[in-house]
Design a protein around this motif. Sequence first.
Motif, short mmCIF file in Angstrom:
data_model
loop_
_atom_site.label_atom_id
_atom_site.label_comp_id
_atom_site.label_asym_id
_atom_site.label_seq_id
_atom_site.Cartn_x
_atom_site.Cartn_y
_atom_site.Cartn_z
N ASN A 69 0.79 -1.29 -0.10
CA ASN A 69 0.13 0.17 0.06
C ASN A 69 0.86 1.15 -0.01
OD1 ASN A 69 -2.44 1.53 0.10
ND2 ASN A 69 -2.91 0.75 2.29
N ILE A 98 1.97 4.09 2.22
CA ILE A 98 1.68 4.26 3.66
C ILE A 98 0.84 5.46 4.16
CG2 ILE A 98 3.71 5.78 4.12
CD1 ILE A 98 4.19 3.64 6.33
N ASN A 137 15.03 12.07 7.28
CA ASN A 137 16.59 12.35 7.36
C ASN A 137 16.74 13.02 8.74
OD1 ASN A 137 16.35 15.26 6.96
ND2 ASN A 137 15.86 14.41 4.69
N GLY A 143 11.72 16.98 5.70
CA GLY A 143 11.15 16.38 4.61
C GLY A 143 12.30 15.97 3.65
N GLY A 157 11.18 10.17 -1.58
CA GLY A 157 10.71 8.80 -1.03
C GLY A 157 9.16 9.01 -0.15
N VAL A 158 9.35 8.00 0.93
CA VAL A 158 8.14 7.83 1.76
C VAL A 158 7.95 9.37 2.53
CG1 VAL A 158 9.22 6.95 3.78
CG2 VAL A 158 6.79 6.36 3.19
N PRO A 161 6.99 1.92 7.09
CA PRO A 161 7.52 1.55 5.79
C PRO A 161 8.92 0.60 5.98
CG PRO A 161 8.49 3.64 6.42
CD PRO A 161 7.54 3.24 7.47
N SER A 214 15.35 2.85 5.50
CA SER A 214 16.46 2.79 4.97
C SER A 214 16.26 1.76 3.53
CB SER A 214 17.41 1.92 6.00
OG SER A 214 18.00 2.98 6.73
N ALA A 215 15.36 1.19 3.32
CA ALA A 215 15.64 0.16 2.09
C ALA A 215 15.37 0.97 0.67
CB ALA A 215 14.33 -0.75 2.20
N GLY A 216 15.31 2.34 0.69
CA GLY A 216 15.43 3.15 -0.46
C GLY A 216 16.68 4.03 -0.80
N ALA A 217 16.59 5.03 -0.48
CA ALA A 217 17.56 5.96 -0.86
C ALA A 217 18.83 5.85 -0.17
CB ALA A 217 17.17 7.41 -0.70
N TYR A 218 18.60 5.19 1.10
CA TYR A 218 19.61 4.78 2.00
C TYR A 218 20.18 3.55 1.61
CZ TYR A 218 19.07 8.95 4.91
OH TYR A 218 18.98 10.39 5.50
N VAL A 269 4.67 -1.85 5.69
CA VAL A 269 3.91 -1.46 4.27
C VAL A 269 5.03 -1.37 3.23
CG1 VAL A 269 2.45 0.40 3.24
CG2 VAL A 269 2.23 0.05 5.67
N PHE A 271 5.71 -0.87 -1.10
CA PHE A 271 5.22 -0.48 -2.34
C PHE A 271 5.29 -1.58 -3.20
CE2 PHE A 271 5.36 4.28 -3.25
CZ PHE A 271 4.12 4.45 -2.78
N CYS A 303 10.46 -5.97 -2.58
CA CYS A 303 10.85 -6.01 -0.97
C CYS A 303 10.33 -7.45 -0.46
CB CYS A 303 9.98 -4.97 -0.17
SG CYS A 303 10.20 -3.26 -0.95
N1 AR6 Z 1 4.52 4.09 0.99
C1 AR6 Z 1 5.15 3.17 1.33
N2 AR6 Z 1 6.55 2.80 1.35
C2 AR6 Z 1 7.00 3.67 0.41
C3 AR6 Z 1 6.51 4.81 -0.13
C4 AR6 Z 1 4.85 4.90 0.33
N3 AR6 Z 1 4.36 6.17 -0.18
N4 AR6 Z 1 7.13 5.55 -0.67
C5 AR6 Z 1 8.40 4.90 -0.77
N5 AR6 Z 1 8.41 3.70 -0.13
P1 AR6 Z 1 13.11 5.77 1.20
P2 AR6 Z 1 15.31 5.66 3.52
C6 AR6 Z 1 9.36 2.78 0.20
O1 AR6 Z 1 14.13 6.19 0.34
O2 AR6 Z 1 15.71 4.62 2.44
C7 AR6 Z 1 14.13 10.54 2.04
O3 AR6 Z 1 14.58 11.51 1.10
C8 AR6 Z 1 10.64 2.51 -0.69
O4 AR6 Z 1 10.21 1.65 -1.79
O5 AR6 Z 1 11.86 6.59 1.54
O6 AR6 Z 1 15.16 5.37 4.53
C9 AR6 Z 1 14.69 10.91 3.49
O7 AR6 Z 1 14.26 12.30 3.74
C10 AR6 Z 1 11.60 1.81 0.37
O8 AR6 Z 1 11.26 0.50 0.18
O9 AR6 Z 1 13.53 5.84 3.03
C11 AR6 Z 1 15.85 10.55 3.65
O10 AR6 Z 1 16.77 11.43 3.24
C12 AR6 Z 1 11.05 2.53 1.67
O11 AR6 Z 1 10.00 2.91 1.48
C13 AR6 Z 1 16.16 9.44 2.80
O12 AR6 Z 1 15.07 9.12 1.69
C14 AR6 Z 1 12.17 3.56 2.29
O13 AR6 Z 1 12.53 4.15 0.98
C15 AR6 Z 1 15.74 8.05 3.68
O14 AR6 Z 1 16.05 7.20 2.95
#
Ligand code: AR6
Length: 326
Positions: A8, A10, A23, A28, A31-32, A113, A116-120, A149, A151, A155
Amino acid sequence: MPIQIVRNDITKMNCDAIVNAANQTLLGGGGVDGAIHRAAGPELLAECKTMGGCHTGEAKITGAYRLPCKYVIHTVGPVWRGGGHHEEEKLISCYRNSLKLAEEYHCESVAFPLISAGAYGYPKEQALQIAVSEICKFLIHHDIIVYIVVFDKDCFQISKRLIHDITEYIDECYVEAHYEDNTTRLYTYLFDDEFAETMIDRTASLSLSDAIGQIDESFSEMLMRKIDEKGMTDVQCYKKANVDRKLFSKIRSNPQYKPRKTTAAAFAVALELPFDEAKDLLSKAGYSLTHSNKFDIIIEYFLKKGEYDIFTINEALFEFDQVLLG
Ligand code: AR6
């Protein structure tokens, strides 16, 4: 089920709190984090500006404004730098501190969510494993519903070997089931007739009320007996089965209660029953494990391997688009 993995956005989750993978500035980002700020509106940023940032591994809580939940818990995950820079420890802290805040604010449900599994860049599979294991540890002592949750289905990529093994097993079982269909149907009928005759012989000598009096132990009775035999407490058992307290009480107080198949199987897993005993328990609720559907084959696969971690089993069921246990 106290823990659920759902696909979903989130920001659409209708629960007491959602967790933001933020961060250190808390002001802000993408990503999420970006999605949450967009959906919550500018008031969220205004409150975040008063928070003084947040260290990696820590968590802070704010209102949720235009989101359908009550709170946003902001936590800062570690940036993945190869695994040798305390990333795991910091990610664990994110979950612990977020859950601690959820508890302090009396949240009954919270959605995470994959931090850390996205941008990090944290490897998704490991991030998911940490999430599941930390949430489970917390749930042993707390009554709250936690959603993970995600996407995309990526994952859920549990280890490729596990998927490969299960796929092979399913293929083999399908072949077997097909073979049986074509060649042994007659045998099955004969067997059933013989069984029916035995039953008729056995009951013919009894009065109807005697026969009815011989109704077997029910699902609920067998479950309670097995819990005692295993030396488990009720709480240990229903938590391990990923079943909530209310449903367990219903089963306990009504000896004739008929659970869903996923619930019955979850208890067989929680009790770590050998395959034959698990089949017995399921049969008490009117279910069998056959080779004609994937759910049954996956459950059989894990029971026969003696692998009783319900979350691993649920990841596999999810991977094959099946209903989850619990
Ligand atoms: N709903 C659920 N999951 C989501 C959504 C959503 N709407 N959008 C993304 N994801 P990330 P991080 C998943 O990059 O790795 C930001 O810029 C995504 O697919 O959002 O902790 C912050 O400001 C991934 O599996 O977070 C920080 O600078 C997960 O959420 C940095 O990114 C996390 O991805 C944090 O990086």
